[in-house]
Design a protein around this motif. Structure first.
Motif, PDB file in Angstrom:
ATOM      1  N   LEU A 160       0.803  -1.219   0.000  1.00 26.11           N
ATOM      2  CA  LEU A 160       0.000   0.000   0.000  1.00 26.11           C
ATOM      3  C   LEU A 160       0.846   1.283   0.000  1.00 26.11           C
ATOM      4  CD1 LEU A 160      -3.029   0.312  -0.159  1.00 26.11           C
ATOM      5  CD2 LEU A 160      -3.075   0.729   2.296  1.00 26.11           C
ATOM      6  N   PRO A 161       1.860   1.368   0.860  1.00 22.79           N
ATOM      7  CA  PRO A 161       2.658   2.597   0.844  1.00 22.79           C
ATOM      8  C   PRO A 161       3.308   2.855  -0.519  1.00 22.79           C
ATOM      9  CG  PRO A 161       3.189   1.285   2.769  1.00 22.79           C
ATOM     10  CD  PRO A 161       2.314   0.444   1.902  1.00 22.79           C
ATOM     11  N   LEU A 162       3.559   1.797  -1.280  1.00 26.99           N
ATOM     12  CA  LEU A 162       4.200   1.993  -2.578  1.00 26.99           C
ATOM     13  C   LEU A 162       3.248   2.624  -3.587  1.00 26.99           C
ATOM     14  CD1 LEU A 162       6.186  -1.334  -3.073  1.00 26.99           C
ATOM     15  CD2 LEU A 162       7.068   0.891  -2.455  1.00 26.99           C
ATOM     16  N   VAL A 214       4.574  12.705  -1.252  1.00 24.64           N
ATOM     17  CA  VAL A 214       3.562  12.868  -0.208  1.00 24.64           C
ATOM     18  C   VAL A 214       4.035  12.199   1.078  1.00 24.64           C
ATOM     19  CG1 VAL A 214       1.231  12.215   0.476  1.00 24.64           C
ATOM     20  CG2 VAL A 214       1.657  13.072  -1.820  1.00 24.64           C
ATOM     21  N   LYS A 215       4.614  10.995   0.927  1.00 22.13           N
ATOM     22  CA  LYS A 215       5.087  10.269   2.113  1.00 22.13           C
ATOM     23  C   LYS A 215       6.194  11.047   2.813  1.00 22.13           C
ATOM     24  CE  LYS A 215       5.629   6.526  -0.387  1.00 22.13           C
ATOM     25  NZ  LYS A 215       6.168   5.237  -0.769  1.00 22.13           N
ATOM     26  N   VAL A 216       7.123  11.601   2.014  1.00 19.23           N
ATOM     27  CA  VAL A 216       8.251  12.292   2.621  1.00 19.23           C
ATOM     28  C   VAL A 216       7.788  13.560   3.340  1.00 19.23           C
ATOM     29  CG1 VAL A 216      10.463  13.393   2.176  1.00 19.23           C
ATOM     30  CG2 VAL A 216       9.849  11.333   0.942  1.00 19.23           C
ATOM     31  N   TYR A 217       6.882  14.306   2.690  1.00 18.75           N
ATOM     32  CA  TYR A 217       6.379  15.520   3.341  1.00 18.75           C
ATOM     33  C   TYR A 217       5.590  15.168   4.598  1.00 18.75           C
ATOM     34  CZ  TYR A 217       7.873  18.860  -0.181  1.00 18.75           C
ATOM     35  OH  TYR A 217       8.637  19.652  -0.982  1.00 18.75           O
ATOM     36  N   ALA A 218       4.836  14.066   4.538  1.00 16.44           N
ATOM     37  CA  ALA A 218       4.089  13.644   5.719  1.00 16.44           C
ATOM     38  C   ALA A 218       5.058  13.355   6.864  1.00 16.44           C
ATOM     39  CB  ALA A 218       3.252  12.416   5.399  1.00 16.44           C
ATOM     40  N   TRP A 219       6.162  12.690   6.542  1.00 13.79           N
ATOM     41  CA  TRP A 219       7.154  12.396   7.581  1.00 13.79           C
ATOM     42  C   TRP A 219       7.768  13.658   8.160  1.00 13.79           C
ATOM     43  CZ3 TRP A 219       8.532   8.624  10.693  1.00 13.79           C
ATOM     44  CH2 TRP A 219       8.070   7.331  10.400  1.00 13.79           C
ATOM     45  N   LYS A 220       7.910  14.678   7.315  1.00 12.49           N
ATOM     46  CA  LYS A 220       8.455  15.937   7.816  1.00 12.49           C
ATOM     47  C   LYS A 220       7.544  16.469   8.926  1.00 12.49           C
ATOM     48  CE  LYS A 220      10.039  20.476   6.590  1.00 12.49           C
ATOM     49  NZ  LYS A 220       9.299  21.178   7.638  1.00 12.49           N
ATOM     50  N   PHE A 255      17.384   8.966   8.518  1.00 12.41           N
ATOM     51  CA  PHE A 255      17.474   7.509   8.582  1.00 12.41           C
ATOM     52  C   PHE A 255      16.084   6.874   8.661  1.00 12.41           C
ATOM     53  CE2 PHE A 255      17.260   4.058  11.735  1.00 12.41           C
ATOM     54  CZ  PHE A 255      17.896   3.051  11.032  1.00 12.41           C
ATOM     55  N   LEU A 256      15.237   7.399   9.547  1.00  9.61           N
ATOM     56  CA  LEU A 256      13.903   6.828   9.725  1.00  9.61           C
ATOM     57  C   LEU A 256      13.101   6.883   8.430  1.00  9.61           C
ATOM     58  CD1 LEU A 256      12.855   8.232  13.224  1.00  9.61           C
ATOM     59  CD2 LEU A 256      13.338   5.858  12.614  1.00  9.61           C
ATOM     60  N   VAL A 257      13.211   8.004   7.720  1.00  7.52           N
ATOM     61  CA  VAL A 257      12.416   8.145   6.498  1.00  7.52           C
ATOM     62  C   VAL A 257      12.947   7.222   5.407  1.00  7.52           C
ATOM     63  CG1 VAL A 257      11.594   9.757   4.760  1.00  7.52           C
ATOM     64  CG2 VAL A 257      11.796  10.480   7.122  1.00  7.52           C
ATOM     65  N   PHE A 258      14.265   7.164   5.260  1.00  7.37           N
ATOM     66  CA  PHE A 258      14.850   6.220   4.301  1.00  7.37           C
ATOM     67  C   PHE A 258      14.361   4.803   4.604  1.00  7.37           C
ATOM     68  CE2 PHE A 258      18.652   8.951   3.079  1.00  7.37           C
ATOM     69  CZ  PHE A 258      18.311   8.987   1.748  1.00  7.37           C
ATOM     70  N   LEU A 259      14.420   4.452   5.885  1.00 10.16           N
ATOM     71  CA  LEU A 259      14.049   3.103   6.300  1.00 10.16           C
ATOM     72  C   LEU A 259      12.597   2.822   5.937  1.00 10.16           C
ATOM     73  CD1 LEU A 259      14.948   0.593   7.800  1.00 10.16           C
ATOM     74  CD2 LEU A 259      14.246   1.661   9.930  1.00 10.16           C
ATOM     75  N   TYR A 260      11.730   3.781   6.228  1.00  4.25           N
ATOM     76  CA  TYR A 260      10.312   3.594   5.941  1.00  4.25           C
ATOM     77  C   TYR A 260      10.072   3.445   4.436  1.00  4.25           C
ATOM     78  CZ  TYR A 260       5.522   4.853   4.930  1.00  4.25           C
ATOM     79  OH  TYR A 260       4.262   4.861   4.422  1.00  4.25           O
ATOM     80  N   VAL A 261      10.702   4.343   3.666  1.00  2.00           N
ATOM     81  CA  VAL A 261      10.384   4.391   2.243  1.00  2.00           C
ATOM     82  C   VAL A 261      10.892   3.146   1.518  1.00  2.00           C
ATOM     83  CG1 VAL A 261      10.818   5.672   0.109  1.00  2.00           C
ATOM     84  CG2 VAL A 261      10.227   6.891   2.171  1.00  2.00           C
ATOM     85  N   TRP A 262      12.049   2.610   1.923  1.00  2.00           N
ATOM     86  CA  TRP A 262      12.624   1.479   1.178  1.00  2.00           C
ATOM     87  C   TRP A 262      12.281   0.114   1.768  1.00  2.00           C
ATOM     88  CZ3 TRP A 262      12.941   4.442  -2.480  1.00  2.00           C
ATOM     89  CH2 TRP A 262      13.805   5.509  -2.624  1.00  2.00           C
ATOM     90  N   LEU A 263      11.614   0.091   2.936  1.00  2.00           N
ATOM     91  CA  LEU A 263      11.375  -1.188   3.596  1.00  2.00           C
ATOM     92  C   LEU A 263      10.661  -2.234   2.721  1.00  2.00           C
ATOM     93  CD1 LEU A 263      12.052  -2.492   6.268  1.00  2.00           C
ATOM     94  CD2 LEU A 263       9.808  -1.847   7.119  1.00  2.00           C
ATOM     95  N   PRO A 264       9.621  -1.870   1.970  1.00  2.00           N
ATOM     96  CA  PRO A 264       8.953  -2.884   1.141  1.00  2.00           C
ATOM     97  C   PRO A 264       9.910  -3.573   0.173  1.00  2.00           C
ATOM     98  CG  PRO A 264       7.673  -0.856   1.160  1.00  2.00           C
ATOM     99  CD  PRO A 264       8.959  -0.567   1.862  1.00  2.00           C
ATOM    100  N   PHE A 265      10.916  -2.841  -0.297  1.00  4.62           N
ATOM    101  CA  PHE A 265      11.865  -3.423  -1.251  1.00  4.62           C
ATOM    102  C   PHE A 265      12.749  -4.478  -0.588  1.00  4.62           C
ATOM    103  CE2 PHE A 265      10.833   0.742  -2.960  1.00  4.62           C
ATOM    104  CZ  PHE A 265      10.505   0.417  -4.255  1.00  4.62           C
TER     105      PHE A 265
END
Lengths: 317, 387
Positions: free
Chosen positions: A134-136, A142-148, A192-202
């Protein structure tokens, strides 16, 4: 007489130029092969490798110190510039971030993938896939700005910690040098947290695919022979899942190496390789240095794949 | 504007396509319109009422002249230069860092100001501005300009800060807390000029004449100041909307900014205001320039006249938080802008502004021994990285 019929059938020449072309191709299969292979080879050779070589060549030029014009003579001077402290910092910073993100992604993804592959059945499996995918489907930006907003000083995370009277914990963490900062959204921890979140599905998906292929009777055999669960994990599951872990780490590592949007929105403004490339071309006109910077991830990934191959990660492919 | 949103493709094309077309001679008389005009512009610069029906300065022109306006927006000066090198456009709204490159690359032609009747209305301060006038030849018609102001939180500063020192020097702010982690700076090498602009006032012994022309010593002093600033800044701002978010959610209380952000934040009720401190400020100024091989020169001239004489600059000034190149657009009611609005956008502060130009090594004020822009880029990266 009996053989007349088939020859007659083949002798009938097709009419029109399309028909003649079809006949011609049928007669010379080599020509057909060349015609079929030409577009993909042209794509790979000219568009893909060609642009890569154009980039490589640029990196062997240099910029004239005085006039700022590009000097079209082959030199290694630009590569030398990568090693001045400010630039080398960028490389070390990016590579360390990519490595840490990859390790953390493995640590988080493995249990999730293990549960999904071994225990989730039917509806739970569907929910798992949906949850990971789903996050993909939503926009990366949008995800990155939300994390900000989540990580901001006056964001929901801080508010939550404050309500739980745990602000001191966050403050202690942020007061650490290097990984700390004024708030999570301007610290390396946030990046780090945002990178981790964004790439985790991969990372989750390839590990899960690898775990699915580990035969259940191996695990039974292992415990029949008296192996403790940890032993089974270490000597049976991990080695068999290694290709999946390596495949996932190639994604997370290379994606982090090349990303230039997350560190621009979240973090302390210290540059990553992608941002350095972005800054050096353009008005600056320092295309050689930008090209040399973009060769760095190629080299790092080259070594990474070479190391992975030596570890036997691709044997199962 | 988004000068630092650089574009890889654009730059590659730019470097590959700098061609050697002969200079077109300037046009001496106008014919009838060709039916269209193609313009490269900043986003938000040419509105036909589609974003907001109140902001339309195109359809009137199309009805009057029969020239259909086609706009290609560009996000960076580099994209603009690349598009102009590619060709196929008649006009461009070039900023000071692109305009001289376009002139030097012979991508734009001299404008015959006799064919632009409203030229006389152009701000006298802009008529011969060096970013579009070379050897007494005009290569464009002034468009809009604006200052890089100091935005501050009115909750922390009861009175407007009088100096840029609040973002450059460690100090205690009026609310009794340090400014560390609560100020921002622009995440682009051109910010070196802001440091130099501050040093011009605070360290006159350095002999800085223009913040864009720095010799080695002056440049070093500017970098040292920026290193000190690095300790105060948690995050440099790059995107206007991220900066607005940082002022509302991240506890930032002072930073260099554009009137654009100030106006939007104020319209949302945020407690911010802006000022131009005593040291002055840097700023940007855009020019409508005409392509050397413009295919629709008559419509292009008609558009240039339209920019100076219609509601365009007045409404755009409201829309964008910028100042019109024609001062009358603030006052004569041709559009929505008023004298107060222009004052708010910095109209009266022209003298305090050092307009953006690309630093080159050949500079008049320092014996042609200036530090060129590409060094600004690599060194500013180092400063932000803590070197």
């Amino acid at each position: 007489m009996a053989i007349a019929k088939p020859t007659e059938a083949t002798r009938v020449a097709k009419t029109g130029w399309l028909g003649r072309l079809s006949d011609q191709l049928w007669r010379s299969p080599r020509l057909l092969l060349v015609l079929l292979l030409l577009p993909p080879i042209a794509w790979l050779g000219i568009v893909y490798l060609g642009s890569l070589f154009a980039l490589l060549i640029q990196s062997f030029f240099s910029i004239d110190e005085f006039s700022g014009l590009i000097n079209y003579k082959f030199t290694l001077k630009t590569y030398g510039e990568l090693f001045i402290p400010a630039n080398f910092d960028i490389i070390v910073r990016t590579a360390s971030m990519a490595a840490i993100v990859t390790l953390a992604a493995i640590a988080i993804a493995f249990p999730i993938a293990f549960f999904a592959a071994r225990y989730a059945k039917g509806r739970w499996k569907a929910i798992f896939y949906l949850g990971v995918m789903l996050p993909l489907w939503s926009s990366y930006l949008v995800k990155v700005y939300a994390w900000k907003l989540i990580l901001a000083k006056e964001g929901i995370l801080n508010w939550g910690l404050e309500t739980l009277h745990l602000s001191w914990l966050l403050d202690a963490w942020l007061s650490l040098s290097v990984i700390g900062g004024n708030s999570l959204s301007v610290s390396y921890t946030g990046t780090f947290l945002v990178f981790l979140y964004v790439w985790l599905p991969f990372m989750i998906l390839p590990i899960q695919a690898a775990l699915e292929r580990v035969p259940g009777n191996y695990l039974e055999a292992s415990s029949d022979l008296g192996a403790r669960p940890m032993q089974t994990l270490r000597t049976i599951i991990l080695p068999l899942a290694l290709p999946g872990i390596i495949a996932g780490s190639i994604f997370t590592f290379s994606l982090t190496l090349g990303d230039y949007i997350i560190p621009q929105i979240i973090g302390s403004s210290r540059l990553f390789i992608g941002q350095a490339v972005y800054a050096h071309q353009g008005t600056a006109g320092n295309i050689p240095l930008a090209a040399a910077f973009s060769v760095v991830p190629v080299i790092i990934m080259g070594f990474y794949l070479w190391g992975a191959k030596r570890q036997g990660a691709f044997d199962a492919l | 504007m988004h000068k630092q949103h650089l574009n890889i493709v654009g730059a590659a094309i730019a470097s590959a396509l700098i061609s050697q077309t002969a200079f077109a001679n300037k046009i001496t008389e106008l014919g009838s319109g060709e039916g269209q005009v193609n313009i490269v512009a900043w986003p938000g610069y040419i509105e036909r009422g589609e974003t907001d029906p109140n902001f339309d300065w195109v359809t009137g022109f199309e009805d009057k002249t029969g020239c259909k306006v086609q706009v290609k927006t560009a996000n960076t000066s580099d994209e603009m230069v690349a598009l102009m090198n590619e060709g196929g456009f008649d006009l461009v709204t070039a900023s000071g860092d692109a305009s001289l490159r376009l002139i030097a690359g012979k991508r734009v032609q001299e404008v015959n100001i006799d064919l632009v009747p409203s030229w006389s209305d152009v701000d006298d301060r802009l008529k011969n501005a060096p970013w579009h006038t070379v050897n007494d030849k005009h290569y464009g018609v002034p468009y809009m300009w604006g200052p890089n102001v100091l935005m501050y939180s009115t909750e922390v500063f009861k009175e407007a800060p009088t100096s840029w020192n609040v973002v450059f020097e460690p100090m205690t702010l009026p609310d009794g807390k340090s400014n560390e982690g609560r100020v921002q700076a622009y995440d682009g090498p051109i910010h070196v000029a802001d440091a130099a602009n501050y040093l011009m006032a605070t360290q006159p012994e350095l002999g800085i004449e223009s913040p864009y022309e720095l010799n080695a010593d002056q440049y070093k002093a500017a970098l040292d100041l920026l290193r000190q600033q690095r300790k105060l800044v948690s995050r440099y701002w790059h995107d206007a909307f991220i900066q607005m978010d940082d002022f509302t959610n991240e506890g930032v209380v002072a930073s260099g900014s554009w009137p654009f952000q100030v106006n939007i934040l104020q319209s949302k009720g945020a407690k911010v205001a802006s000022t131009i401190p005593k040291e002055g400020a840097t700023g940007w100024s855009d020019t409508t320039m005409m392509h050397a091989d413009a295919e629709n020169p008559n419509c292009a001239y008609m558009w240039m006249e339209h920019t100076l004489s219609s509601n365009l600059m007045s409404d755009l000034s409201v829309w964008f938080g910028a100042n019109p190149g024609v001062p009358a657009a603030c006052t004569d009611g041709r559009g929505m802008q008023t004298a107060e609005g222009c004052t708010k956008n910095g109209m009266d502060d022209f003298e305090k502004i050092n307009f953006w130009t690309t630093p080159v090594s050949k500079c008049a004020s320092q014996n042609n021994e200036c530090v060129p822009y590409y060094r600004w880029v690599s060194d500013y990266i180092g400063v932000i990285g803590g070197r």
